[in-house]
Design an enzyme around this catalytic site. Structure first.
Site, PDB file in Angstrom:
ATOM      1  N   ARG A  99       0.839  -1.212   0.000  1.00  9.57           N
ATOM      2  CA  ARG A  99       0.000   0.000   0.000  1.00  9.57           C
ATOM      3  C   ARG A  99       0.869   1.256   0.000  1.00  9.57           C
ATOM      4  NH1 ARG A  99      -2.331  -3.115   4.198  1.00  9.57           N
ATOM      5  NH2 ARG A  99      -4.115  -4.321   3.459  1.00  9.57           N
ATOM      6  N   THR A 133     -15.426 -10.979   3.172  1.00  9.60           N
ATOM      7  CA  THR A 133     -15.642 -12.391   2.850  1.00  9.60           C
ATOM      8  C   THR A 133     -14.320 -13.137   2.992  1.00  9.60           C
ATOM      9  OG1 THR A 133     -15.456 -11.600   0.589  1.00  9.60           O
ATOM     10  CG2 THR A 133     -17.631 -12.190   1.357  1.00  9.60           C
ATOM     11  N   ASP A 187      -9.434 -10.009  -0.966  1.00  7.46           N
ATOM     12  CA  ASP A 187     -10.316 -11.059  -0.427  1.00  7.46           C
ATOM     13  C   ASP A 187     -11.714 -10.565  -0.057  1.00  7.46           C
ATOM     14  OD1 ASP A 187      -9.086  -9.563   1.557  1.00  7.46           O
ATOM     15  OD2 ASP A 187      -8.975 -11.222   2.974  1.00  7.46           O
ATOM     16  N   GLU A 240      -4.714   0.744  10.280  1.00  7.61           N
ATOM     17  CA  GLU A 240      -5.572   1.810   9.756  1.00  7.61           C
ATOM     18  C   GLU A 240      -5.310   3.114  10.510  1.00  7.61           C
ATOM     19  OE1 GLU A 240      -6.559  -1.132  10.797  1.00  7.61           O
ATOM     20  OE2 GLU A 240      -7.517  -2.173   9.104  1.00  7.61           O
TER      21      GLU A 240
HETATM   22  N1  UDP Z   1      -1.274  -9.936   1.145  1.00  5.92           N
HETATM   23  C1  UDP Z   1      -0.019  -9.734   0.628  1.00  5.92           C
HETATM   24  N2  UDP Z   1       1.008 -10.558   1.050  1.00  5.92           N
HETATM   25  C2  UDP Z   1       0.819 -11.565   1.959  1.00  5.92           C
HETATM   26  C3  UDP Z   1      -0.464 -11.738   2.489  1.00  5.92           C
HETATM   27  C4  UDP Z   1      -1.487 -10.902   2.080  1.00  5.92           C
HETATM   28  O1  UDP Z   1       0.176  -8.849  -0.205  1.00  5.92           O
HETATM   29  O2  UDP Z   1       1.782 -12.282   2.299  1.00  5.92           O
HETATM   30  C5  UDP Z   1      -2.382  -9.069   0.680  1.00  5.92           C
HETATM   31  C6  UDP Z   1      -3.708  -9.801   0.494  1.00  5.92           C
HETATM   32  O3  UDP Z   1      -3.817 -10.301  -0.825  1.00  5.92           O
HETATM   33  C7  UDP Z   1      -4.725  -8.728   0.804  1.00  5.92           C
HETATM   34  C8  UDP Z   1      -3.998  -7.837   1.818  1.00  5.92           C
HETATM   35  O4  UDP Z   1      -2.606  -8.104   1.671  1.00  5.92           O
HETATM   36  O5  UDP Z   1      -5.060  -7.961  -0.340  1.00  5.92           O
HETATM   37  C9  UDP Z   1      -4.420  -8.136   3.255  1.00  5.92           C
HETATM   38  O6  UDP Z   1      -4.151  -9.493   3.529  1.00  5.92           O
HETATM   39  P1  UDP Z   1      -5.177 -10.426   4.328  1.00  5.92           P
HETATM   40  O7  UDP Z   1      -6.533 -10.255   3.737  1.00  5.92           O
HETATM   41  O8  UDP Z   1      -4.616 -11.800   4.389  1.00  5.92           O
HETATM   42  O9  UDP Z   1      -5.063  -9.766   5.762  1.00  5.92           O
HETATM   43  P2  UDP Z   1      -6.153  -9.693   6.911  1.00  5.92           P
HETATM   44  O10 UDP Z   1      -7.453  -9.326   6.246  1.00  5.92           O
HETATM   45  O11 UDP Z   1      -6.175 -11.048   7.520  1.00  5.92           O
HETATM   46  O12 UDP Z   1      -5.597  -8.640   7.798  1.00  5.92           O
HETATM   47 MN    MN Z   2      -8.446  -9.816   4.442  1.00  3.49          MN
END
Ligand code: UDP
Ligand code: MN
Length: 251
Positions: free
Chosen positions: A89, A229, A115, A201
């Protein structure tokens, strides 16, 4: 002249990756003036994502940065202690600073993980945000939804399953920021992977705004357009199905 919605999506290689990208891209395609910034968590850009973006019909930018080993979440590490997608990001924010002139291009940035599930309606509402806008996100533990509680165009409280002590107890999918804020007003602001859980955040938001300034979106925060989801990981064993793999694998 409609403001552009810059959607930033960190993504990484796994079985369900293309399914996730397909699902969210279809919501993005239904929106006007959307520019998708996809940042792969990888040493090199992959053909899978590159080809997918080329044929997506969307306006996009394809970037990549590999999360350093120490920041990666390893098996059995507590979910909230190692936030994911941080470097990705931040790279997208840097890209906007280098490539977009907010005096010529008006717009907002939204951090959309691959996701979640998005109703394209959210993009038409968020593009008018002047500072930082917020809205609820559904499915987050027992609380069923998380996000701001709004009254008369102001955020008066927050609802969450957990962590109401956080300066901004909102999900990554629950806010968008006018690009002027990130490019002109706060040109150094970025996400910081703090050791305290659930603070990602807040780590950005507290650099650029206050709770008082937050702008309620989705009809005074009364509508849900984003869902947390979770896609089940498919079985990866081919035991007993060896014949299938020999017949060739479709892509
Ligand atoms: N993501 C990434 N590298 C990783 C794991 C996750 O770039 O090793 C991305 C993932 O595709 C998603 C975002 O980072 O767009 C947040 O990851 P995740 O949804 O697993 O995190 P959570 O929602 O559990 O905090
Ligand atoms: Mn997630």
């Amino acid at each position: 002249n409609l403001p552009t919605v810059f959607v930033v999506t960190p993504t990484f290689k796994r079985f369900v990756q293309k399914a996730e990208l397909t699902r969210i891209s279809q919501a993005f395609k239904a929106a006007k003036k959307l520019h998708w910034i996809v940042v792969e968590d990888s040493v090199q850009k992959t053909d899978l994502v590159g080809n997918f973006l080329k044929s997506s019909g969307l306006k996009y930018t394809h970037l990549n940065i590999r999360t350093p080993f120490t920041l990666r979440r390893h098996k059995k590490e507590f979910r909230r202690l190692k936030p994911r997608g941080v470097e990705q990001r931040n790279l997208a924010i840097e890209w906007l600073r280098k490539n977009i002139d907010p005096q010529r291009t008006s717009g907002v940035v939204y951090f959309a993980d691959d996701d979640n599930t998005y109703d394209s309606q959210i993009f038409d509402e968020m593009r008018w945000i002047r500072g930082v806008g917020v809205w609820p996100v559904a499915f987050t533990g027992g609380a069923r939804w998380a996000g701001p509680i709004c009254k008369d165009g102001q955020v008066v409280n927050f609802h969450a399953n957990w962590g109401l002590f956080r300066p901004f107890p909102v999900d990554m999918a629950a806010f968008a920021v006018n690009i002027k804020k990130l490019i002109l007003d706060f040109p150094k602001a970025k996400f910081i992977a703090l050791k305290r859980p659930g603070m990602l955040e807040s780590s950005l938001l507290r650099q650029i705004t206050t709770v008082k300034e937050l702008e309620p979106v989705t009809q005074n925060c009364s509508k849900v357009y984003v869902w947390h989801t979770r896609t089940e990981t498919p079985k990866d064993s081919i035991l007993g199905e060896r014949g299938l793999i020999k017949k060739g694998t479709p892509s």
